[in-house]
Design a protein around this motif. Structure first.
Motif, PDB file in Angstrom:
ATOM      1  N   LEU A 136       0.836  -1.201   0.000  1.00 30.49           N
ATOM      2  CA  LEU A 136       0.000   0.000   0.000  1.00 30.49           C
ATOM      3  C   LEU A 136       0.872   1.254   0.000  1.00 30.49           C
ATOM      4  N   VAL A 137       1.932   1.236   0.813  1.00 36.76           N
ATOM      5  CA  VAL A 137       2.854   2.374   0.884  1.00 36.76           C
ATOM      6  C   VAL A 137       3.522   2.588  -0.473  1.00 36.76           C
ATOM      7  N   ALA A 138       3.979   1.501  -1.100  1.00 35.88           N
ATOM      8  CA  ALA A 138       4.663   1.597  -2.396  1.00 35.88           C
ATOM      9  C   ALA A 138       3.731   2.136  -3.482  1.00 35.88           C
ATOM     10  N   PHE A 139       2.482   1.686  -3.479  1.00 40.21           N
ATOM     11  CA  PHE A 139       1.508   2.214  -4.440  1.00 40.21           C
ATOM     12  C   PHE A 139       1.339   3.732  -4.254  1.00 40.21           C
ATOM     13  N   ALA A 140       1.234   4.166  -2.999  1.00 36.56           N
ATOM     14  CA  ALA A 140       1.048   5.590  -2.715  1.00 36.56           C
ATOM     15  C   ALA A 140       2.258   6.402  -3.152  1.00 36.56           C
ATOM     16  N   ASN A 141       3.460   5.830  -3.035  1.00 37.27           N
ATOM     17  CA  ASN A 141       4.679   6.522  -3.454  1.00 37.27           C
ATOM     18  C   ASN A 141       4.856   6.521  -4.969  1.00 37.27           C
ATOM     19  N   GLY A 142       4.099   5.649  -5.640  1.00 43.14           N
ATOM     20  CA  GLY A 142       4.151   5.595  -7.096  1.00 43.14           C
ATOM     21  C   GLY A 142       2.944   6.282  -7.708  1.00 43.14           C
ATOM     22  N   ASN A 143       2.378   5.639  -8.694  1.00 40.64           N
ATOM     23  CA  ASN A 143       1.231   6.205  -9.404  1.00 40.64           C
ATOM     24  C   ASN A 143      -0.097   5.612  -8.948  1.00 40.64           C
TER      25      ASN A 143
END
Length: 461
Positions: free
Chosen positions: A35-42
């Protein structure tokens, strides 16, 4: 049932999609990092109730409720800043007893971290089918991309003694020759209300030494890079410093010619007008994309032109050719860096910089007008040499240094620094000793202003 039967666009796990059979309550980092990685990406979607082989077996409504409640708790307690989430359900059977839970994560405007305890924070980024902790370089790049490189409040208090170079730049170019006050800097949001410098303003700090301020200058023999390099320099440090040094590099490699006026006098013609060069360098510094690592601004001087190439894509909706000459709209990629140049009177909010360049070339043929070449990820601002293949006569080359100064001053007063640059003296002391001071003693020229100041104007007697 396969997941792509419920969500047609989903083919496999990638930068946008990931599958989880369940959300482990005992070890939430296993799925929360996604979830964190998605938020840091697109952004992206985490599907729950789906196996690694894309089998959508689904969860009961009570399991779905528990999963949603667990996500809410983890987001509230461990993810900072909190991420924006939406849920979607799709039934996996005809009786609607089992469902796939789609957790849709929006891209965040800030860098998102997973916090475990008081001292452990990890930034996660998404790879193609995997999620990993970000490296320091990735965090810097991510931060620049999220904040537009320069609009984050730093932990550095603004103190005038640490920004002397920037303040001197302001004194040189502002009409009232004064340095901006703290209140002015705060009004322009360059410094926070609490007195802390924005990240873009740190790039003007006297001790700044980041690689992203690098400008590489080269003088080429010929019309392309196949020729030899006659002069070169690399400037890195505070943006105010690299601006001045780059300007001087071009000045020392600028020819001067003359044309007769209707009144019988002579008018100075430079290969490149000072105002056009200044605007071009300011434009490159203000609008380059500082989030692209390993790049720099390149200034290449050829026999017939200067190419000032800066990293960053073209931001406007139309191509350069579709805008009327000299009327390109202003879009600021770096808000604070542009504001710093604006408060130093080097850049105007109205986007008139390119118009100034066009005005400098007024009367030149269409093929010698300033232009912008657009490449993937780079912009090339091109200025043509006004003396290349010109009938204008270069009259200074056969004169002594003292004679050159007198000829230059016949056109109008010039500063010591400007004369030194034109005559290509690296040492100001030597220039004063061998050229300026003897001419003053002979009564042929005189100085107005501070004797020690390089901007003091020199006049012909």
């Amino acid at each position: 049932m396969k997941i792509n039967e419920l969500f047609e666009d989903v083919i496999t796990e990638d930068l946008r999609y990931e599958f989880k059979a369940i959300l482990n309550q005992e070890n939430p980092i296993k799925w929360a990092k996604t979830l964190v990685a998605f938020a840091n990406g697109n952004g992206g979607i985490l599907f729950v109730g789906v196996s690694d082989n894309m089998e959508a077996f689904g969860l009961s409504l009570s399991e779905i409720d528990k999963a949603k409640n667990l996500v809410s708790i983890i987001n509230d307690r461990h993810i900072f800043p909190h991420i924006k989430i939406r849920y979607q359900l799709r039934s996996t059977d005809d009786k609607a007893e089992k469902f796939v839970l789609a957790i849709k994560v929006e891209s965040s405007q800030s860098v998102v971290r997973y916090r475990e305890g008081d001292f452990s924070e990890i930034v996660y980024v998404k790879g193609d089918g995997n999620t990993t902790p970000a490296t320091p370089e990735e965090i810097i790049s991510l931060s620049k991309r999220k904040y537009g490189v320069d609009d984050e409040i730093s932990e550095i208090l603004y103190e005038e003694d640490n920004w002397k170079g920037f303040l001197n730049l302001c004194k040189e170019y502002r009409e009232n020759a004064t340095a901006p006050t703290l209140k002015e800097l705060q009004n322009e949001e360059i410094v926070s209300k609490d007195g802390y410098a924005k990240s873009g303003f740190l790039m003007f700090k006297d001790d700044y030494d980041g690689d992203d301020s690098l400008i590489c200058c080269r003088l080429w023999k010929g019309l392309n890079k196949a020729g030899s390099v006659l002069d070169s320099a690399r400037y890195k440090g505070p943006l105010s410093q690299v601006f001045i040094y780059s300007l001087r590099f071009i000045e020392r490699n600028t020819r001067i010619g003359w044309e007769k006026t209707k009144s019988g006098g002579r008018r100075e013609i430079r290969s490149y007008p000072i105002e056009a060069i200044r605007e071009a360098i300011v434009n490159a510094i203000a609008h380059r994309d500082y989030s692209i690592n390993g790049t720099q601004i390149d200034i290449d001087i050829f026999d017939d032109r200067i190419d000032i190439v800066s990293p960053g894509s073209w931001l406007l909706p139309k191509t350069y050719e579709e805008y009327p000459l000299g009327s390109i709209p202003s879009i600021r990629r770096n808000k604070i860096i542009a504001a710093c140049l604006d408060i130093a009177n080097l850049m105007e909010r109205g986007g008139t910089g390119f118009q100034t360049m066009v005005e400098c070339y007024k009367g030149c043929k269409s093929e010698k007008q300033p232009g912008v070449l657009i490449y993937p990820g780079f912009l090339d601002l091109r200025l043509f040499d006004m003396l290349y293949e010109s009938d204008l006569k270069i009259e200074l080359e056969d004169l002594s240094d003292k004679e050159k100064v007198l000829e230059l001053l016949k056109i109008g007063a010039k500063s010591v620094k400007e004369l030194q640059t034109i005559l290509k003296y690296k040492n100001r002391g030597e220039f004063l000793k061998t050229v300026i001071n003897p001419l003053i003693k002979e009564g042929k020229i005189y100085r107005k202003g501070n004797v020690k100041s390089p901007t003091t104007l020199i006049y012909i007697s």
